[in-house]
Design a protein around this motif. Structure first.
Motif, PDB file in Angstrom:
ATOM      1  N   UNK A 277       4.329 -11.409   7.179  1.00 10.43           N
ATOM      2  CA  UNK A 277       4.095  -9.990   7.433  1.00 10.43           C
ATOM      3  C   UNK A 277       4.389  -9.650   8.891  1.00 10.43           C
ATOM      4  N   UNK A 278       4.211 -10.644   9.758  1.00 11.11           N
ATOM      5  CA  UNK A 278       4.490 -10.414  11.176  1.00 11.11           C
ATOM      6  C   UNK A 278       5.972 -10.106  11.377  1.00 11.11           C
ATOM      7  N   UNK A 279       6.810 -10.804  10.617  1.00 11.00           N
ATOM      8  CA  UNK A 279       8.240 -10.519  10.699  1.00 11.00           C
ATOM      9  C   UNK A 279       8.530  -9.118  10.180  1.00 11.00           C
ATOM     10  N   UNK A 280       7.722  -8.683   9.181  1.00  9.90           N
ATOM     11  CA  UNK A 280       7.869  -7.322   8.671  1.00  9.90           C
ATOM     12  C   UNK A 280       7.581  -6.311   9.757  1.00  9.90           C
ATOM     13  N   UNK A 281       6.503  -6.549  10.506  1.00  8.68           N
ATOM     14  CA  UNK A 281       6.145  -5.652  11.610  1.00  8.68           C
ATOM     15  C   UNK A 281       7.270  -5.630  12.624  1.00  8.68           C
ATOM     16  N   UNK A 282       7.838  -6.817  12.880  1.00 14.87           N
ATOM     17  CA  UNK A 282       8.964  -6.893  13.813  1.00 14.87           C
ATOM     18  C   UNK A 282      10.123  -6.045  13.315  1.00 14.87           C
ATOM     19  N   UNK A 283      10.407  -6.189  12.006  1.00 17.00           N
ATOM     20  CA  UNK A 283      11.483  -5.395  11.418  1.00 17.00           C
ATOM     21  C   UNK A 283      11.202  -3.917  11.550  1.00 17.00           C
ATOM     22  N   UNK A 284       9.956  -3.519  11.281  1.00 18.05           N
ATOM     23  CA  UNK A 284       9.587  -2.112  11.405  1.00 18.05           C
ATOM     24  C   UNK A 284       9.752  -1.643  12.847  1.00 18.05           C
ATOM     25  N   UNK A 285       9.440  -2.545  13.797  1.00 18.57           N
ATOM     26  CA  UNK A 285       9.597  -2.180  15.204  1.00 18.57           C
ATOM     27  C   UNK A 285      11.073  -1.987  15.550  1.00 18.57           C
ATOM     28  N   UNK A 286      11.926  -2.869  15.013  1.00 21.08           N
ATOM     29  CA  UNK A 286      13.372  -2.688  15.228  1.00 21.08           C
ATOM     30  C   UNK A 286      13.786  -1.322  14.706  1.00 21.08           C
ATOM     31  N   UNK A 287      13.247  -1.007  13.506  1.00 15.34           N
ATOM     32  CA  UNK A 287      13.568   0.266  12.858  1.00 15.34           C
ATOM     33  C   UNK A 287      13.184   1.439  13.744  1.00 15.34           C
ATOM     34  N   UNK A 288      11.958   1.374  14.299  1.00 15.00           N
ATOM     35  CA  UNK A 288      11.481   2.461  15.152  1.00 15.00           C
ATOM     36  C   UNK A 288      12.371   2.594  16.385  1.00 15.00           C
ATOM     37  N   UNK A 289      12.711   1.439  16.976  1.00 17.10           N
ATOM     38  CA  UNK A 289      13.558   1.489  18.170  1.00 17.10           C
ATOM     39  C   UNK A 289      14.892   2.133  17.839  1.00 17.10           C
ATOM     40  N   UNK A 290      15.470   1.693  16.715  1.00 20.00           N
ATOM     41  CA  UNK A 290      16.760   2.260  16.322  1.00 20.00           C
ATOM     42  C   UNK A 290      16.601   3.744  16.008  1.00 20.00           C
ATOM     43  N   UNK A 291      15.443   4.098  15.425  1.00 24.46           N
ATOM     44  CA  UNK A 291      15.177   5.507  15.114  1.00 24.46           C
ATOM     45  C   UNK A 291      15.171   6.334  16.387  1.00 24.46           C
ATOM     46  N   UNK A 308      18.361  -9.190   7.853  1.00 22.60           N
ATOM     47  CA  UNK A 308      18.136  -9.625   9.238  1.00 22.60           C
ATOM     48  C   UNK A 308      16.706 -10.133   9.403  1.00 22.60           C
ATOM     49  N   UNK A 309      15.758  -9.370   8.839  1.00 25.09           N
ATOM     50  CA  UNK A 309      14.349  -9.784   8.969  1.00 25.09           C
ATOM     51  C   UNK A 309      14.132 -11.129   8.270  1.00 25.09           C
ATOM     52  N   UNK A 310      14.726 -11.278   7.078  1.00 26.75           N
ATOM     53  CA  UNK A 310      14.566 -12.542   6.365  1.00 26.75           C
ATOM     54  C   UNK A 310      15.274 -13.685   7.108  1.00 26.75           C
ATOM     55  N   UNK A 311      16.384 -13.374   7.787  1.00 28.24           N
ATOM     56  CA  UNK A 311      17.077 -14.414   8.560  1.00 28.24           C
ATOM     57  C   UNK A 311      16.167 -14.950   9.654  1.00 28.24           C
ATOM     58  N   UNK A 312      15.476 -14.028  10.336  1.00 26.95           N
ATOM     59  CA  UNK A 312      14.562 -14.464  11.396  1.00 26.95           C
ATOM     60  C   UNK A 312      13.523 -15.416  10.837  1.00 26.95           C
ATOM     61  N   UNK A 313      13.098 -15.115   9.602  1.00 25.05           N
ATOM     62  CA  UNK A 313      12.086 -15.965   8.982  1.00 25.05           C
ATOM     63  C   UNK A 313      12.644 -17.318   8.581  1.00 25.05           C
ATOM     64  N   UNK A 314      13.900 -17.309   8.120  1.00 22.52           N
ATOM     65  CA  UNK A 314      14.509 -18.530   7.593  1.00 22.52           C
ATOM     66  C   UNK A 314      15.000 -19.440   8.713  1.00 22.52           C
ATOM     67  N   UNK A 378       9.459  -7.126   3.454  1.00 25.11           N
ATOM     68  CA  UNK A 378      10.361  -6.155   2.839  1.00 25.11           C
ATOM     69  C   UNK A 378       9.617  -4.868   2.500  1.00 25.11           C
ATOM     70  N   UNK A 379       8.346  -4.990   2.136  1.00 26.25           N
ATOM     71  CA  UNK A 379       7.565  -3.783   1.850  1.00 26.25           C
ATOM     72  C   UNK A 379       7.442  -2.944   3.109  1.00 26.25           C
ATOM     73  N   UNK A 380       7.292  -3.635   4.250  1.00 25.21           N
ATOM     74  CA  UNK A 380       7.082  -2.901   5.503  1.00 25.21           C
ATOM     75  C   UNK A 380       8.338  -2.188   5.982  1.00 25.21           C
ATOM     76  N   UNK A 381       9.506  -2.691   5.602  1.00 26.24           N
ATOM     77  CA  UNK A 381      10.706  -2.026   6.089  1.00 26.24           C
ATOM     78  C   UNK A 381      11.353  -1.183   5.009  1.00 26.24           C
TER      79      UNK A 381
END
Lengths: 456, 265
Positions: A277-291, A308-314, A378-381
């Motif tokens: 879920x932490x990676x999800x938050x990171x993804x959401x943060x990327x989203x906000x920045x891009x927004x 991309x978020x899943x890549x960071x996790x993998x 994925x739910x978070x983004x």
């Protein structure tokens, strides 16, 4: 040698045919351990069976669909009551015109033609039996092709999911608890007559694999989820394999061993243990920045962002697997290559990397399998927001940048559905598909390992 | 191998190929090689003998800078090949290793075909212009390593499928395929049975006509059989370095005598 007695006492003559106490005690300890192990395995198998049974027993029926063969008559009297032309057709009421009008009337006509008496049922009773509510798709079809008005088409209309439960034997039709909610005994008798008259078919539901997500279980599918997951796995494969292998080669073969590389190493190990879920938050943060930069909402919920978020996790999984695979290559091979004058880079790319390949591939596939099942980030983004219609309409041109779904999020959506048959059938069916994919991935991992395995 | 009695073995005076002066090697805090001076002649087999851990392998690995790959190792002193300091900043170890080939203790063929094993060095050094050239180099190397007759029908089979002795001869073929001037051998027969050892020793004696061969060995008999000059290492010191016949029949240092006669080591 702590278990030897300090003073060697002379041994009494002992027959080989009888066991000494010491030997007996040792065997007892061994057998206790053996039975504990067997018990643990038995317990695991039991839970596995319960899990598989609960998923398969509910999921497999959902792959089949009952359809009523209906002579659908696009009655001009109903459709053109408010005027003709596409605009007027677009204004049609889904409920009174299409559901109660076209579908109920056509069903009644089809039943009467087969000699089934429908006088006792009103239009609502009839249309409830089949998937007739909210047929925007039919209205869109009419707007696109107004010539359909006045024609008769034979179509297989899915039977309502609640009735399907009765037909599959999931509901007995006896007593209050055995009745499909909202139906009465007479409707069930009517369905029985339809089945007897051969008006109901049971077909494999290919639409489940190609349709977009829908609240209506009769037409809901996992098409966008399959595509979204496939695209995300592609992104994960490219990103994490390239970056993961490059990072591992550097760390394992080139980096000096110092405090800094130790620090990196510890952090990679830690990264592998970070909750998803932490990676999800990171993804959401990327989203906000891009927004904030002006193009954030366009990549919300896309397979690209998910990938991309899943890549960071993998990435940490692949780095760890690759490094241990590189470590496992015997140093004698490196010596041999360096000894004939290969450079460090040649040694790595000609010898070490090819030999580490089975390990790297296995690690990668395990990482991808992990990513395939990951839900929380994925739910978070926003991969559970759209129905995925857009990715289905342009699967290849804009695939990565369309609003997508993924397998685990579609399971989540199905499992959240208000409708019990959706929750208990389609969710499990989607899980079966996902498990089949994971199983296939693991088989591929094993085959690759077999194929590339070398002994030295 | 010519059957010669040790004492009669003549040593032609050859040019000096490698000269080492004041070589010190440290592994972290361990002082592994202490101030070694040695001069190795061309077209001669020089044997390094001594008990385990005496530093003979370490010193050998200094000669083609294989110690560079060990982070903790530090080499001091002056090692020259043909008068050029190999630890000079301008020297590329990759180029050096093409000139100074090495055969290791354990046979370590690449898990590739026999042909690719031998062809690898010539390929990366660009010694062959055409496929025919390469075929020729591979054949010559395998012939000189006395492996051609056994391997010519299975060149495309993996090198790891050969027997231990054949694998070691394959490694020798791989090392000589790059046309080195010096061949370092780190206990090349320690993993081999007596018959394979005999074949490899015969091979070493033949290689002497073209190369300066330096062989590290655990076995004094082997040193006596194959070498013209012998160096005895003990606890990181070069104790004695002389003609093989002299070392084995008339050692000057009491430590050499104890080792030769089996009292230490």
């Amino acid at each position: 040698m702590t278990d030897m007695t300090p003073e060697a006492t002379p041994r009494a003559a002992q027959s080989l045919f009888t066991r000494t106490d010491n030997v007996r005690r040792r065997y007892r300890r061994g057998s206790v351990l053996k039975y504990l192990g067997l018990g643990a395995i038995g317990l695991v198998l039991f839970f596995l069976c319960v899990l598989l049974w609960s998923i398969l027993s509910r999921g497999i029926p959902a792959f089949f669909q009952y359809q009523a063969e209906i002579q659908l008559y696009y009655d001009p009297e109903i459709l053109e009551a408010d005027g003709t032309g596409p605009e007027a057709l677009g204004e049609l009421s889904l409920r009174s015109d299409l559901e109660r009008g076209i579908f109920a009337q056509s069903l009644r006509r089809t039943l009467e033609d087969s000699g089934i008496d429908t006088a006792a049922f009103d239009d609502g009773d009839l249309s409830a039996l089949i998937y007739a509510a909210n047929r925007r798709d039919v209205r869109d079809e009419l707007v696109a092709d107004p010539d359909l008005v006045g024609q008769t088409v034979t179509v297989g209309v899915p039977i309502s999911l609640n009735i399907t439960r009765y037909l599959t034997g999931g509901l007995s039709g006896e007593g209050t608890s055995g009745m499909p909610p909202g139906f009465n005994r007479e409707q069930l008798d009517l369905i029985d007559q339809m089945v007897a008259a051969g008006l109901v078919d049971r077909n494999f539901n290919w639409g489940f694999f190609t349709n977009e997500y829908s609240q209506s279980g009769e037409v809901a599918g996992i098409g966008p989820a399959l595509m979204g997951s496939a695209y995300m796995m592609l992104v994960v494969l490219v990103f994490s394999l390239v970056f993961g292998v490059a990072a591992s080669i550097y760390l394992e073969e080139f980096a000096p061993k110092n405090k800094f590389t130790d620090f990196i190493e510890i952090n990679i190990a830690n990264l592998a243990a970070v909750p998803s879920i932490v990676f999800g938050i990171l993804g959401a943060a990327i989203l906000l920045t891009l927004g904030d930069l002006g193009f954030g909402s366009s990549i919300r919920g896309t397979a690209l962002l998910g990938g991309i978020v899943l890549s960071l996790m993998t990435l940490p999984t692949i780095v760890i697997a690759t490094r241990s695979a590189l470590k496992a290559v015997p140093p004698s091979i490196r010596d041999a290559a360096l000894g004939v004058g290969a450079s460090k880079l040649q040694t790595v790319f000609h010898h070490t990397l090819p030999l580490a390949m089975p390990g790297i591939l296995t690690g990668t596939i395990i990482g991808i399998a992990q990513a395939l099942g990951e839900t929380a980030p994925l739910l978070l983004i926003g991969l559970s927001v759209s129905t995925g219609a857009s990715i289905l309409s342009s699967p290849f041109t804009g695939g990565l940048l369309e609003q997508a779904q993924s397998m685990p999020t579609v399971v989540y959506l199905f499992a959240q559905n208000q409708d019990l048959p959706v929750r208990e059938g389609l969710a499990q069916a989607a899980i079966i598909v996902m498990l089949a994919l994971l199983f296939a991935l693991n088989i591929i991992a094993i085959l690759l390992r077999r194929r590339f395995e070398r002994r030295w | 191998m010519k059957d010669q009695r040790l004492t009669d073995r003549e040593v032609d005076m050859q040019d000096i190929k490698i000269s080492a002066h004041g070589v010190q090697v440290f592994y972290g805090d361990t002082h592994a090689i202490k101030d070694v001076d040695v001069e190795i002649a061309d077209k001669t087999v020089t044997a390094f003998i001594g008990p385990s851990g005496c530093g003979k392998s370490t010193f050998l690995r200094c000669l083609n800078r294989m110690n560079d790959t060990i982070d903790a190792a530090r080499v001091e002193g002056d090692i020259r090949i043909d008068g050029e300091d190999i630890y000079d900043a301008r020297v590329d170890p990759v180029q050096l290793r093409a000139k100074v080939g090495m055969v290791f203790q354990k046979p370590n063929p690449f898990p590739k075909s026999i042909y690719d094993n031998v062809a690898y060095g010539p390929r990366i050094h660009g010694l062959a212009k055409t496929k025919g050239d390469l075929d020729n180099i591979v054949e010559q190397a395998l012939r000189r390593a006395a492996l051609w007759n056994e391997a010519k029908d299975r060149l495309d089979k993996p090198g790891t499928g050969l027997s231990g002795g054949q694998q070691q001869r394959l490694c020798i073929a791989r090392a000589i395929a790059t046309e080195p001037e010096v061949l370092l051998m780190d206990e090349p027969c320690s993993a081999l049975d007596p018959i394979a050892t005999g074949q490899v020793e015969e091979l070493i004696d033949e290689l002497r006509s073209n190369y300066s061969v330096v062989i590290v060995t655990h076995s004094m008999q082997q040193a006596a059989r194959v070498s013209q000059k012998t160096a005895f290492f003990h606890l990181g010191n070069l104790v004695e370095y002389d003609e093989t016949g002299k070392i084995f029949t008339n050692p000057q240092d009491p430590r050499t005598e104890s080792y030769i006669s089996g009292r230490i080591g």
